[in-house]
Design a protein around this motif. Sequence first.
Motif, short mmCIF file in Angstrom:
data_model
loop_
_atom_site.label_atom_id
_atom_site.label_comp_id
_atom_site.label_asym_id
_atom_site.label_seq_id
_atom_site.Cartn_x
_atom_site.Cartn_y
_atom_site.Cartn_z
N THR A 116 5.70 11.64 10.47
CA THR A 116 4.40 11.02 10.75
C THR A 116 3.60 11.87 11.72
O THR A 116 2.40 12.10 11.51
CB THR A 116 4.59 9.61 11.33
N SER A 120 4.94 7.82 5.13
CA SER A 120 4.73 8.20 6.53
C SER A 120 3.99 9.53 6.62
O SER A 120 3.10 9.70 7.47
CB SER A 120 6.07 8.29 7.26
N SER A 144 0.45 8.78 5.75
CA SER A 144 -0.25 7.97 6.75
C SER A 144 -0.95 8.84 7.79
O SER A 144 -1.92 8.40 8.41
CB SER A 144 0.73 7.01 7.44
N GLY A 145 -0.48 10.07 7.97
CA GLY A 145 -1.17 10.99 8.88
C GLY A 145 -2.58 11.30 8.44
O GLY A 145 -3.43 11.70 9.25
N PRO A 205 3.19 6.27 14.22
CA PRO A 205 4.63 6.57 14.13
C PRO A 205 5.51 5.37 14.47
O PRO A 205 6.55 5.14 13.84
CB PRO A 205 4.82 7.71 15.14
N ASN A 249 5.51 2.97 11.45
CA ASN A 249 6.32 3.48 10.35
C ASN A 249 7.81 3.33 10.64
O ASN A 249 8.60 3.00 9.74
CB ASN A 249 5.98 4.95 10.08
#
Length: 439
Positions: free
Chosen positions: A101, A141, A144-145, A198, A201
């Motif tokens: 992440t 994950s 998701s960044g 983070p 996640n």
Amino acid sequence: MKTLTDFSTRIMQRYLPDPFLFVIILTFVVFVMGLLLTPSTPVDMVVHWGEGFWDLLEFAMQMVLVLVTGYVLASSRIFKEGLRKLAGLASTPGQAIVIVTLVGLLASWINWGFGLVIGALFAKALARRITTVDYRLLIASAYSGFIVWHGGLAGSIPLTVATEGHFSEDIIGIIPTSETIFAPFNLIIVASLFITVPVLNRMMMSSKDAVTVDPSLLKDSADVKESPPKADQTPAERLENSMVLSMVTGLLGLSFILYYLITAGFNLNLNIVNFIFLFLGILFHATPKNYLASVAEAVKNAGGIIIQFPFYAGIMGMMVASGLAVEFSSWFVSLSNEMTFPLFAFLSAGIVNFFVPSGGGQWAVQAPIMLAAGQELGVSAARTSMAVAWGDAWTNMIQPFWALPALAIAGLNARDIMGFCIWVLFLSGAVIGLGLLFI
């Protein structure tokens, strides 16, 4: 959190269509809304759709180049080796989720195409090392960044308004990135997401129904050791394997980049970002042959974007010409005051992003309305621009359009990761909304 995640992943697996079908469904949804909410006739909506179909080709080419050059740089040997060493920092599934992440967030803040690609490649490196990690959550994950991309160095809206000659220059002038990307309120939002995403996640990890992957299935052509050049090469083959040619070309590009940074400062725009990643990729791949092989792989990953972008341009044509985009934006503006305007601009941009998942394209739709309303309420153009930019980034967490490159690299489909991403949507919406309201 684990119970909620298990529920959301089951729902997405059952009901979320393929991204191409998703854009087809959106096309019909916008068509019907145009008939119901505007004076447009069916013939009008068909004309708006067809005439808008090719309106974003220049911008689409810029976006494809961002993706391709980012992929090529991320897949170079120096970055591949770095990812393998970085993967060695994780020894448990939880550590793998947190690290991937953070890497995805940092890489996406630098460049959105780079982030999508390097996040997915790093996730695969981690999956090879830690075979018990939930592969779906690992890729989610990494993706998701992407939430921070429009607040980062390659954000298309802040770069657009920083570029001389942009379409709103007569209204707001040139806004330097020091007032958008590097403004304190934006940096605080980015830092908050680096902390909270983070953690979220990691909380979504569950041993129940975890989907692992056979490491042997994660091998790709880049993992095969390159064979040395033949001894009896033809002149053409010697050119293809010439490190000197790549070094000279790369240094020529770096010379211009240095000149640009000296004369223009750190005011990045889409073209210079593409230029930087293009020539760094040439340098890091060492030979033209290696570079072109990576480009060929990158273009494969861009296929979904290339074929879907005209459909989204057609949707944008209907949204703009019928007045739907104005209806959405004006409704939110009517609810706003000086304090709440950035929040409502953010929310309206999040909704419009469902139908126009292009930062630059969306800005073309919303800028005239939002900038005028912001000026009337006394909100700076820089803050208005970033509110729309964050709205565009926000709903990408459940809009599968931009996940296509990462999914292609990972060998998954959108329904595998969206059950996780929806919770990132809720968290990031709260973080960004509060930041725009109070910072």
